[in-house]
Enzyme design. Structure first.
Site: not given
Length: 310
Positions: A132, A161, A237
């Protein structure tokens, strides 16, 4: 879509726990040559000389939420360092960039003090990865944003991600994406793993956790050769986190992002893909990575996208 039930060459056991016994320890108290940030360290316990992965957590997450993931990687013969970069943070990642560089510069001198007997780190085989916001920070460090310099060279990059803000034109500072294909100015092999559900809203009150225009696809599009891109179908996610994430922040991980049915399949895939990628580019053994590219009936999930630029 590439199905996990398609026929291909047999993959080894990268999606299962590896042959090494592992240890997880937390380093957060002042000692001689202390790390710049608190660390979670996953290591094999058997004697050996092991490559190192520095792994950066996602936005407002605890490094402990990745315990099962980093232990999986360690069980295949890698030392994984997961710092806690912050507990509260605004949109700017400048401090994380500097912290990641400082930890990298500490590894050569300080890491050996925290390893089990007869376990040695091989920092000449060093990878940098993150999830992330930590994935964005990974690329920012590799791109030497803010003129950041490290005294160790990275041999592989991994973005799980990665996210560069809220939307195209709404990137968080410093921006990483330029929207120019293959424009990232580094010569390091890169792997980007995306989530199929990351760009979808969990509910109308919150934006997607990995919005279109600033997510895995855009990061992969800017990577130079060699680069790899895998997108997990029907997973979200945060689905590579531990099965049980503790505390208020841990509870939020189930509420903010659209999720798959369970975390274990995504975590197994991410862990196995990391192992395969590190074996390919740190240990010169690309058989497992090629087998993932070609499809494998024993993969823990289906892949929506498989791309390689080599």
């Amino acid at each position: 879509m590439y199905s996990s039930h398609s026929s291909a060459s047999m993959l080894s056991d990268v999606f299962e726990t590896g042959k090494f016994t592992t240890q997880l320890q937390t380093i957060d108290s002042p000692v001689d040559v202390p790390p710049p940030k608190p660390l979670l360290i996953a290591t094999p316990l058997e004697a050996g000389d092991f490559p190192v992965l520095l792994f950066l957590h996602g936005y407002l997450l605890s490094n402990s939420f990745y315990s099962q993931l980093i232990l999986h990687v360690a069980s295949h013969g890698f030392i994984v360092i997961a710092p806690q970069l912050y507990t509260v943070a605004g949109p700017d990642i400048s401090d994380e960039i500097h912290s990641a560089a400082a930890i990298t510069n500490w590894l050569g001198e300080g890491l050996s003090r925290y390893l089990p007997p007869n376990v040695k780190s091989n920092c000449s085989k060093l990878a940098l990865g993150g999830h992330s916001r930590g994935g964005k920070t990974t690329f920012a460090v590799a791109l030497k944003k803010l003129n950041t310099i490290t005294n160790l060279k990275f041999s592989a990059l991994i973005g799980i991600d990665p996210v560069d803000g809220m939307d195209k034109g709404k990137q968080t500072p410093p921006p990483v994406l330029t929207y120019i294909p293959h424009s990232f100015d580094f010569d390091i092999p890169a792997m980007v793993i995306g989530s199929d559900l990351g760009e979808l809203k969990k509910n109308p009150l919150f934006p997607p956790c990995a919005p279109k225009g600033v997510n895995h696809k855009d990061f992969f599009d800017e990577c130079p050769k060699p680069s790899w891109h895998f997108v997990a179908k029907d997973y979200g996610h945060l689905d590579m986190l531990d099965d049980d994430t503790k505390g208020i922040r841990g509870k939020f991980t189930y509420c903010l992002c659209k999720n798959g049915e369970s975390r274990k399949p995504m975590r197994r895939f991410v862990g196995g893909a990391i192992v395969a990628f590190l074996k390919a580019y740190l240990l010169a053994d690309d058989r497992d990575l090629i087998a993932i590219r070609d499809g494998h009936k024993n993969m823990p999930l289906d892949l929506k996208t498989i791309e390689c630029y080599v």
